[in-house]
Motif scaffolding. Structure first.
Motif, mmCIF file in Angstrom:
data_model
loop_
_atom_site.group_PDB
_atom_site.id
_atom_site.type_symbol
_atom_site.label_atom_id
_atom_site.label_comp_id
_atom_site.label_asym_id
_atom_site.label_seq_id
_atom_site.Cartn_x
_atom_site.Cartn_y
_atom_site.Cartn_z
ATOM 1 N N MET A 215 74.552 3.980 38.797
ATOM 2 C CA MET A 215 75.955 3.689 38.493
ATOM 3 C C MET A 215 76.815 4.911 38.834
ATOM 4 S SD MET A 215 77.864 1.366 36.628
ATOM 5 C CE MET A 215 79.376 1.330 35.688
ATOM 6 N N TYR B 243 80.151 7.138 38.712
ATOM 7 C CA TYR B 243 81.321 7.437 37.887
ATOM 8 C C TYR B 243 82.127 8.517 38.599
ATOM 9 C CZ TYR B 243 78.770 5.193 34.056
ATOM 10 O OH TYR B 243 78.082 4.297 33.271
ATOM 11 N N ASP C 136 73.913 5.841 33.061
ATOM 12 C CA ASP C 136 74.822 5.168 32.136
ATOM 13 C C ASP C 136 75.921 6.108 31.662
ATOM 14 O OD1 ASP C 136 73.768 6.773 30.014
ATOM 15 O OD2 ASP C 136 72.070 5.397 29.872
ATOM 16 N N LEU C 137 76.802 5.572 30.802
ATOM 17 C CA LEU C 137 77.959 6.332 30.340
ATOM 18 C C LEU C 137 77.554 7.582 29.559
ATOM 19 C CD1 LEU C 137 81.065 6.501 30.133
ATOM 20 C CD2 LEU C 137 80.903 5.207 28.004
ATOM 21 N N ASP C 138 76.475 7.499 28.786
ATOM 22 C CA ASP C 138 76.059 8.679 28.036
ATOM 23 C C ASP C 138 75.721 9.843 28.966
ATOM 24 O OD1 ASP C 138 76.521 7.645 25.586
ATOM 25 O OD2 ASP C 138 74.422 7.322 25.036
ATOM 26 N N LEU D 160 78.942 11.172 30.297
ATOM 27 C CA LEU D 160 79.614 11.962 29.259
ATOM 28 C C LEU D 160 79.008 13.357 29.163
ATOM 29 C CD1 LEU D 160 79.943 9.308 26.396
ATOM 30 C CD2 LEU D 160 81.824 10.601 27.398
ATOM 31 N N GLU D 161 77.699 13.402 29.268
ATOM 32 C CA GLU D 161 76.969 14.668 29.171
ATOM 33 C C GLU D 161 77.439 15.616 30.286
ATOM 34 O OE1 GLU D 161 74.694 15.347 26.765
ATOM 35 O OE2 GLU D 161 74.591 17.378 27.585
ATOM 36 N N PRO E 299 84.232 4.492 35.573
ATOM 37 C CA PRO E 299 83.131 3.872 36.311
ATOM 38 C C PRO E 299 83.666 3.378 37.660
ATOM 39 C CG PRO E 299 83.510 2.775 34.185
ATOM 40 C CD PRO E 299 84.632 3.734 34.383
ATOM 41 N N ASP F 296 76.356 0.199 42.157
ATOM 42 C CA ASP F 296 74.969 -0.139 41.847
ATOM 43 C C ASP F 296 74.300 -0.858 43.011
ATOM 44 O OD1 ASP F 296 73.772 -0.789 38.508
ATOM 45 O OD2 ASP F 296 73.514 0.862 39.901
#
Lengths: 126, 421
Positions: free
Chosen positions: A1, A3, A88-90, A93-94, A112, A126
């Motif tokens: 994914m 971002y 993923d988003l986590d 974010l990291e 995204p 994706d």
């Protein structure tokens, strides 16, 4: 994914904050990019020139209007973009929370991706 | 393989089995079985269906269709030995249908869902992994609007529909439905993962989950939602059990259980005037067990929920001692104000100081900034009445009544105001 990290921060000139601070900032961005690259998540990154050299194009009443200045005249400006590919988003974010822009009082917006080009052809995320 | 075969081996104890020689369950029996499965396993089924895909809305739709199929089919075929296994199998097939049809961009109706049931798929609920914890952390993810987190849990984990949730929040149903749809779209599109945060991230992620579960409790205790009162406790205990050693999660389970133990819908009676015989002794025992578990989890400073649960426990101890230990209550509220300063806890502390010292001391302890806060006015009114300042008390009661949206509480305050006039 995929971002895109949109780096927003107040634009500072070497005259006001000094060459050393500018050099240190560039050093931090260099190591941030190297870290993203080493982790295998970096797709592309670009730091932009200050918004005072931005030119904006609009279509007004059918004709193209060219204007000096950025899209939005705000204290914090879009200063750069970083595209990463993570699960993923986590994870996004990291990485975003390690962006040097945060140390400069800036903000990182995580968006995204919807679609991007591969060899000139739009390809869904994706 | 289909539902009949799933039910064929049903000899185990306790399952709803095919009724009578006709080989068909009654409609009522089928409905009861489906409703039981919905109540007890809804969150588990949604969690496991959504965890793999991140598409919460699709998981819920697929499960809803599986419930519909069950109500249509079980009266004819009998209730399967393992209703949850049947439901999840049908729901998974439905998910696959949607993916397939979106992949080939067709809307051709697919044949009956039963035809594709795989008996080896999710036969035993015990073998279906429990992904509810992941689902809870997803619902309360920092990237979700805080106002949507509790409603999302009420829907995704407890199975309330948008209209019920809207009623509890006193907002129009379409507004709530849209808030929920937006949150689910965000989970899917931004790809908010279905994971339990690691040890490092847990301290910053857990409070939002606890807060949202607490929100579920507050919502389900409303008079008009009394049939749902046990659901939030179920959720809080599930959260604590799944986390195993998280003191504040056990404290929250204790708080929710102890509050439920003395919950009596109808006429409002202040805690200290309640008849201890009307409290649920079994729930009190259960809540105290959870509180001990929180206290022995090896943490030095008690957290907000542990202090709140302890305050409840002290009040409930009146059933044994016949008196309220106001000194202990004061100590706990003082700690609560230090740990989690809020207008609510400061007002509560002022009320307690009005008992341990006198009404004037209580009035002096009332924090500033309570102009639009109902408990502030209700507490002030009570303290003024105790101090013998009837006229001022009447005015304060009037303001408290204006700010009260609970009918029973308003009636109680009107009674009090009548006595000071």
């Amino acid at each position: 994914m995929r971002y895109t990290l949109l780096l927003h921060y107040a634009e500072e000139l070497p005259e006001t904050i000094g060459d050393d601070v500018i050099a240190e900032g560039m050093q931090r961005m260099a190591s941030y990019a190297a870290t993203l690259h080493a982790a295998g998540v970096l797709i592309a990154a670009e730091v932009l020139q200050p918004s005072d050299v931005a030119t904006t194009v609009r279509r007004v009443d059918g004709s193209v209007q060219v204007q000096d200045g950025p899209f939005a005249d705000t204290k914090e400006q879009l200063g750069g973009t970083i595209v990463i590919d993570v699960p993923d988003l986590d994870a996004a974010l990291e990485w975003a929370s390690q962006a040097p822009a945060l140390e400069w009082g800036g903000t990182v917006e995580i968006r995204p991706g919807a679609t991007h080009t591969v060899d000139g052809v739009w390809t869904p995320n994706d | 393989m289909d539902a009949e075969r799933l039910s064929a081996g049903g000899t185990g104890a306790g399952e709803a089995s095919v009724g009578g020689a006709s080989g068909a369950a009654s409609v009522t029996e089928a409905r009861t079985a489906a409703e039981h499965a919905a109540r007890t396993s809804y969150g588990r089924l949604v969690a496991v269906l959504a965890a793999g895909t991140g598409d919460l809305a699709l998981a819920e739709d697929a499960l809803a269709e599986a419930f519909t199929a069950a109500l249509e089919r079980w009266p004819r075929t009998g209730v399967p030995t393992n209703p949850e296994g049947w439901l999840i199998t049908v729901a998974r097939n439905r998910q696959r249908d949607v993916w397939k049809s979106s992949a080939v961009r067709t809307n051709v109706p697919l044949e009956g869902t039963d035809a594709a049931i795989d008996p080896l798929d999710g036969l035993d609920l015990l073998r279906i992994p429990d992904r509810r914890l992941e689902l809870l952390f997803t619902c309360a993810h920092p990237a979700i609007d805080p106002a949507a987190r509790t409603p999302l849990m009420l829907q995704a984990v407890l199975g309330f529909d948008a209209a019920q949730i809207a009623a509890a929040y006193a907002v129009p149903a379409p507004t709530m439905a849209q808030r929920l749809v937006r949150a689910k779209r965000r989970i899917a599109r931004a790809r908010i993962p279905f994971v339990i945060p690691d040890r490092r991230a847990m301290p910053e992620r857990l409070p939002a989950v606890l807060e949202a579960v607490y929100g579920c409790a507050a919502i389900t205790w409303r008079d008009d939602a009394s049939s749902l009162a046990g659901e939030a406790k179920h959720l809080a205990v599930t959260l604590a059990s799944l986390l195993e050693r998280e003191p504040e999660a056990w404290a929250l389970a204790a708080l929710v259980t102890l509050s439920l133990a003395r919950r009596r819908p109808g006429t409002y009676v202040p805690l200290e005037e309640q008849d201890t015989a009307a409290w649920d002794a079994q729930l009190i025992d259960e809540g105290e067990t959870y509180l001990r578990r929180a206290a022995t989890s090896g943490r030095r400073t008690p957290g907000r929920f542990e202090l709140e649960a302890a305050i409840h426990a002290v009040h409930l101890d009146r059933r044994r001692t016949g008196i309220t230990d106001w000194g202990a209550v004061r100590q706990l509220y003082t700690a609560l104000v230090a740990v989690a300063p809020s207008l609510g806890s400061q007002v509560a502390l002022a009320a307690v100081i009005g008992r341990t010292d006198d009404a004037d001391a209580g009035l002096a302890a009332l924090p500033p900034g309570g102009d639009r806060f109902q408990p502030w006015w209700a507490t002030r009114a009570d303290l003024l009445a105790r101090a013998g300042r009837g006229a001022e008390a009447s005015v304060a009661y009037e303001r408290a009544i204006e700010l009260t949206d609970d009918a029973a509480l308003r009636e109680y305050l009107e009674g009090r105001r009548g006595r000071v006039q």
